[in-house]
Every structure is written in C-alpha cells, then in structure tokens.
Enzyme design. Structure first.
Site, PDB file in Angstrom:
ATOM      1  N   ARG A 201      17.183  22.196  -4.448  1.00  0.00           N
ATOM      2  CA  ARG A 201      17.242  21.392  -3.221  1.00  0.00           C
ATOM      3  C   ARG A 201      18.674  20.933  -2.946  1.00  0.00           C
ATOM      4  NH1 ARG A 201      13.266  16.908  -2.954  1.00  0.00           N
ATOM      5  NH2 ARG A 201      13.732  17.135  -0.753  1.00  0.00           N
TER       6      ARG A 201
ATOM      7  N   ASP B 213      18.393  13.240   1.393  1.00  0.00           N
ATOM      8  CA  ASP B 213      19.519  14.018   1.914  1.00  0.00           C
ATOM      9  C   ASP B 213      20.581  13.060   2.480  1.00  0.00           C
ATOM     10  OD1 ASP B 213      19.217  13.524   4.839  1.00  0.00           O
ATOM     11  OD2 ASP B 213      17.345  14.622   4.636  1.00  0.00           O
TER      12      ASP B 213
ATOM     13  N   HIS C  34      14.471   5.918  -1.554  1.00  0.00           N
ATOM     14  CA  HIS C  34      14.032   6.892  -2.562  1.00  0.00           C
ATOM     15  C   HIS C  34      15.207   7.564  -3.273  1.00  0.00           C
ATOM     16  CE1 HIS C  34       9.766   7.417  -0.600  1.00  0.00           C
ATOM     17  NE2 HIS C  34       9.942   6.267  -1.191  1.00  0.00           N
TER      18      HIS C  34
ATOM     19  N   CYS D 177      23.117   4.813 -19.730  1.00  0.00           N
ATOM     20  CA  CYS D 177      23.981   3.666 -19.377  1.00  0.00           C
ATOM     21  C   CYS D 177      23.780   3.205 -17.935  1.00  0.00           C
ATOM     22  CB  CYS D 177      25.447   4.015 -19.626  1.00  0.00           C
ATOM     23  SG  CYS D 177      26.131   5.171 -18.410  1.00  0.00           S
TER      24      CYS D 177
ATOM     25  N   GLY E 275       9.244  10.382  11.856  1.00  0.00           N
ATOM     26  CA  GLY E 275       9.173  11.593  11.038  1.00  0.00           C
ATOM     27  C   GLY E 275       8.626  11.387   9.647  1.00  0.00           C
TER      28      GLY E 275
ATOM     29  N   LEU F 201       6.061  14.089  15.087  1.00  0.00           N
ATOM     30  CA  LEU F 201       5.605  15.324  15.726  1.00  0.00           C
ATOM     31  C   LEU F 201       4.155  15.208  16.172  1.00  0.00           C
ATOM     32  CD1 LEU F 201       6.673  18.129  16.358  1.00  0.00           C
ATOM     33  CD2 LEU F 201       5.895  18.876  14.112  1.00  0.00           C
ATOM     34  N   GLU F 202       3.356  14.547  15.350  1.00  0.00           N
ATOM     35  CA  GLU F 202       1.916  14.392  15.632  1.00  0.00           C
ATOM     36  C   GLU F 202       1.506  13.005  15.126  1.00  0.00           C
ATOM     37  OE1 GLU F 202       0.853  17.637  13.155  1.00  0.00           O
ATOM     38  OE2 GLU F 202       1.197  16.479  11.346  1.00  0.00           O
TER      39      GLU F 202
HETATM   40  N1  APR Z   1      10.030  15.926  14.357  1.00  0.00           N
HETATM   41  C1  APR Z   1       9.298  14.822  14.073  1.00  0.00           C
HETATM   42  N2  APR Z   1       8.386  14.780  13.085  1.00  0.00           N
HETATM   43  C2  APR Z   1       8.207  15.885  12.354  1.00  0.00           C
HETATM   44  C3  APR Z   1       8.926  17.088  12.583  1.00  0.00           C
HETATM   45  C4  APR Z   1       9.874  17.067  13.646  1.00  0.00           C
HETATM   46  N3  APR Z   1      10.603  18.147  13.951  1.00  0.00           N
HETATM   47  N4  APR Z   1       8.505  18.017  11.705  1.00  0.00           N
HETATM   48  C5  APR Z   1       7.570  17.431  10.949  1.00  0.00           C
HETATM   49  N5  APR Z   1       7.371  16.154  11.337  1.00  0.00           N
HETATM   50  C6  APR Z   1       6.460  15.144  10.788  1.00  0.00           C
HETATM   51  C7  APR Z   1       5.187  15.727  10.228  1.00  0.00           C
HETATM   52  O1  APR Z   1       4.207  15.852  11.247  1.00  0.00           O
HETATM   53  C8  APR Z   1       4.803  14.700   9.165  1.00  0.00           C
HETATM   54  O2  APR Z   1       3.966  13.695   9.697  1.00  0.00           O
HETATM   55  O3  APR Z   1       7.111  14.539   9.696  1.00  0.00           O
HETATM   56  C9  APR Z   1       6.149  14.082   8.768  1.00  0.00           C
HETATM   57  C10 APR Z   1       6.630  14.462   7.379  1.00  0.00           C
HETATM   58  O4  APR Z   1       5.748  13.950   6.424  1.00  0.00           O
HETATM   59  P1  APR Z   1       5.943  14.246   4.871  1.00  0.00           P
HETATM   60  O5  APR Z   1       6.191  15.667   4.638  1.00  0.00           O
HETATM   61  O6  APR Z   1       4.807  13.611   4.164  1.00  0.00           O
HETATM   62  O7  APR Z   1       7.317  13.474   4.532  1.00  0.00           O
HETATM   63  P2  APR Z   1       7.556  11.922   4.266  1.00  0.00           P
HETATM   64  O8  APR Z   1       6.616  11.098   5.055  1.00  0.00           O
HETATM   65  O9  APR Z   1       9.009  11.684   4.419  1.00  0.00           O
HETATM   66  O10 APR Z   1       7.173  11.813   2.734  1.00  0.00           O
HETATM   67  C11 APR Z   1       7.308  10.579   2.102  1.00  0.00           C
HETATM   68  O11 APR Z   1       6.824  11.589   0.016  1.00  0.00           O
HETATM   69  O12 APR Z   1       6.964  13.198  -1.630  1.00  0.00           O
HETATM   70  C12 APR Z   1       7.463  12.051  -1.145  1.00  0.00           C
HETATM   71  O13 APR Z   1       9.450  11.160  -1.871  1.00  0.00           O
HETATM   72  C13 APR Z   1       8.945  12.038  -0.909  1.00  0.00           C
HETATM   73  O14 APR Z   1      10.172  10.593   0.582  1.00  0.00           O
HETATM   74  C14 APR Z   1       9.071  11.481   0.487  1.00  0.00           C
HETATM   75  C15 APR Z   1       7.751  10.760   0.677  1.00  0.00           C
END
Ligand code: APR
Length: 238
Positions: free
Chosen positions: A59, A94, A109, A120, A176, A203-204
């Site tokens: 990653r 990131d 995170h 240390c 997101g 997105l949804e």
């Molecule tokens: N624009 C907006 N939203 C988006 C896009 C986009 N282009 N593409 C995807 N998404 C949305 C998806 O619909 C989803 O609801 O982003 C969300 C991503 O969700 P996850 O993959 O679960 O990511 P996240 O919520 O950041 O995860 C939380 O889980 O595994 C751990 O530590 C990791 O920080 C992370 C935590």
C-alpha cells in the site's frame, strides 16, 4: 448569511477513491481481498509480522503515484477561505489531505508514511518498505518497527481532542465513509447531541445515513467542491 463557527469534517476511503486508492468495503475493496484478522490487528503482527509488513509495503508503494483530487483541494480551500474554524478528522492513512493543503488535520487511524517503534515509541517519516530487520533510528533495536497505523483492537489517535471538537461543532460533515467502523461511525451522534447540523456526502447512503439531517449523494470530486462553494457563498465569501 450563514456562518458556522466550528466545522468538523470526518473523511474516509471514498474521498481518496478517485485518486486511485482502493476503498475497504466496496465490491472490489481491500477487505474483499485480505482477511482483516491476518493483516490489520496487533495479534496478526505478533503472529506473522512479515505478512503484515508485506500488506502495508504494497500500500505504501501504491501511494507513490497518488495525488490529491478535487475533493481534497476543495476541503483545503474551505479551511483557507471560510470565516469559521474548519478541522478535518480523517480515517485515511494516505497523505492526500496534507498534500492538498489542509492544515488542521487529525489522522485518527495513523499515517502510512510513518513508522512507529514498538520498543521506544519513536515515530519516523517512512517511505520505503518495512521489515523485521529494520533497526529503529532512535533506539537502535531491530524487530519493533511497525507502520504507524491504528489496527483493529487499538485505540484511534487523539480521541479526547476529537470529542472536544465534536462537542463544540455547529456543522459536522461525513465524507466518503461507510459509517461501519467505530468510534468514527458514532461521531454523528455526538455532533447531533451537541446541536450541530449534520451532513453526509457519499457515493451512496451509508450504514448510518438516517442519522444525518442532510444527505448529498454522488462522487466526492463532484459533490464536495459544490458543497464547499455553497458554504462559502452562504457565508458571503464569494
Ligand atoms: N466518492 C464518494 N464516496 C465514495 C466514492 C467516491 N468516489 N467511492 C466510494 N465511496 C464510498 C463508498 O460508497 C463507501 O460508503 O466510500 C465509502 C468507503 O467505505 P469503506 O471502504 O468502509 O471505508 P471507510 O469508511 O473509510 O473505512 C473505515 O475501516 O478498515 C478500516 O481502518 C480502515 O479507516 C478505515 C475504516
């Protein structure tokens, strides 16, 4: 004119999706290819550090070509131009928020481009691969260097500060994120209890979409710049 005094913005993997970084829980997401219990827990690291290093090394390498997108830049613009205080709390490891210019930023995170010595507790910027052979530049011991990321079962960083911000917030936005991982998934409740207006941009509809007063659905690079523009116009800044 509507001017919020304190805006708190929670971001997740969806914000960086259009920069080419995979999300976790979408159809082809990272957790469809890897088992969390094998690569993202302290127990996994104790059992098989090489496997965990390999996962994060891949990653980290993938980040070399990633650049901030229009949504990251829009949030940096909001912080720069908005008359109230804007803080971004990100679940993302990131470096794209800071690359876009965001300054009030909490990496709850952790950060993939840092290494943490388990012996240390020194932190060092880290752009190369990690392995069990790497020696800590601070204490000189090998075997303790790990990615400075928060694994499942560990406490996210700066939680007291984040809760203080949420209790003071008058606008809370979640962008997101699927709203499935706590404590971040619970922030909307804290902000609501404190009287903040709450907005989801995703997105949804996320797991917790019903908890938000306002919902805006679409790709982050489209909906976030539009939302930022509206906030600035309402505050009389454009
Ligand atoms: N624009 C907006 N939203 C988006 C896009 C986009 N282009 N593409 C995807 N998404 C949305 C998806 O619909 C989803 O609801 O982003 C969300 C991503 O969700 P996850 O993959 O679960 O990511 P996240 O919520 O950041 O995860 C939380 O889980 O595994 C751990 O530590 C990791 O920080 C992370 C935590």
């Amino acid at each position: 004119m509507v001017v919020y005094k304190r805006i708190v913005i929670l971001t997740g993997a969806g914000l960086s999706a259009e920069s080419g970084l995979a999300t976790f829980r979408d159809k082809d997401g990272i957790w469809s290819k890897y088992d969390i219990n094998e690569v993202a827990t302290p127990e996994a690291f104790a059992r098989n550090p090489a496997k965990v290093h390999d996962f994060y090394n891949q990653r980290r390498r993938g980040m070399k070509n990633a650049a901030p997108n229009a949504a990251h830049f829009a949030l940096a613009r909001l912080e720069r131009e908005y008359p109230g205080e804007v803080t971004v709390v990100t679940q993302n490891i990131d470096p794209l928020h800071e690359a876009a210019g965001t300054q009030r930023l909490i990496h709850m995170h952790g950060e993939l481009l840092k290494a943490l010595c388990a012996y240390c507790e020194a932190r060092h910027p880290w752009h190369d691969d990690l392995s069990t052979e790497i020696v800590c530049p601070s204490c000189g011991r090998a075997g303790g260097m790990r990615p400075d990321v928060v694994w499942f079962g560990e406490m996210p960083y700066r939680m007291d500060e984040i809760y203080d911000l949420l209790y003071e917030a008058d606008l809370f936005a979640s962008i997101g994120t699927s709203g499935t991982v706590y404590p971040a998934a619970g922030f909307v409740r804290e902000a609501r209890a404190a009287g903040a207006h709450t907005v989801e941009l995703n997105l949804e509809p996320s797991e917790g979409a019903s908890l938000f007063a306002e919902k805006i659905h679409g790709p982050a690079t489209v909906v976030v710049p539009q939302w930022v523009e509206r906030l600035l116009v309402k505050a009389g800044q454009t």
